[in-house]
Design a protein around this motif. Structure first.
Motif, short mmCIF file in Angstrom:
data_model
loop_
_atom_site.label_atom_id
_atom_site.label_comp_id
_atom_site.label_asym_id
_atom_site.label_seq_id
_atom_site.Cartn_x
_atom_site.Cartn_y
_atom_site.Cartn_z
N HIS A 38 0.82 -1.20 0.00
CA HIS A 38 0.00 0.00 0.00
C HIS A 38 0.86 1.26 0.00
O HIS A 38 1.86 1.33 0.71
N ASP A 39 0.45 2.26 -0.80
CA ASP A 39 1.14 3.54 -0.82
C ASP A 39 0.89 4.25 0.51
O ASP A 39 -0.25 4.25 1.00
N PRO A 42 -1.80 7.68 -0.20
CA PRO A 42 -2.65 7.31 -1.33
C PRO A 42 -3.33 8.50 -1.98
O PRO A 42 -3.73 9.45 -1.32
N HIS A 47 -4.81 2.37 -3.76
CA HIS A 47 -3.52 2.85 -4.27
C HIS A 47 -2.42 1.98 -3.66
O HIS A 47 -2.14 2.06 -2.47
N HIS A 113 2.44 2.42 -9.90
CA HIS A 113 1.33 2.82 -9.04
C HIS A 113 0.06 2.23 -9.64
O HIS A 113 -0.18 2.40 -10.84
N MET A 115 -3.91 2.63 -9.10
CA MET A 115 -4.86 3.50 -8.40
C MET A 115 -6.25 3.30 -8.98
O MET A 115 -6.42 3.29 -10.20
N TRP A 121 -10.85 11.63 -7.55
CA TRP A 121 -9.69 11.50 -6.69
C TRP A 121 -9.07 12.86 -6.52
O TRP A 121 -9.31 13.77 -7.28
#
Length: 124
Positions: A38-39, A42, A47, A113, A115, A121
């Protein structure tokens, strides 16, 4: 694989440290070749980052790694759905990789990435 195209591990690279479990991360997926997590900042409801375990600095050095890139891209739809992206065609996700300074790359270890999730977003 050319010696200059990647090294197994770069001790100064934050993503190599994450792969080596020296820095904690929230795992999405892991196998012998790749790691997804996980980023920490996000941009979207879903993400995560998908990275090779080998230290490949960017897409600019990825030419010798077609099988690995194919493996990574083939994982994206499965992982995106597992992480909560809605199915195609109404749902979906973006796959983004930044390459070099002009491409906005901040960590010089190849990473995608992924997303997705309901829009809008904050970015994208």
């Amino acid at each position: 694989m050319n010696a200059h195209s990647h090294t197994a591990h770069d001790p100064s690279c934050i993503f190599c440290k994450i792969v080596a479990k020296q820095i904690p991360s929230k795992t999405v997926y892991e196998d012998e070749q790749v790691y997804a997590f996980h980023d920490i900042n996000p941009w979207a409801p879903v993400h995560f980052l998908l990275i090779p375990k080998a230290h490949i600095p960017s897409m600019a050095q990825a030419g010798d790694h077609a099988a690995l890139l194919g493996h990574m891209m083939a994982l994206v739809p499965k992982l995106a759905l597992e992480q909560g992206c809605n199915p195609y065609p109404e749902g979906g996700y973006r796959v983004v990789t930044n390459t070099g300074a002009e491409g906005g790359q901040e960590v010089h270890h190849l990473h995608f990435h992924v997303m997705g999730g309901p829009r809008p977003w904050a970015r994208g």
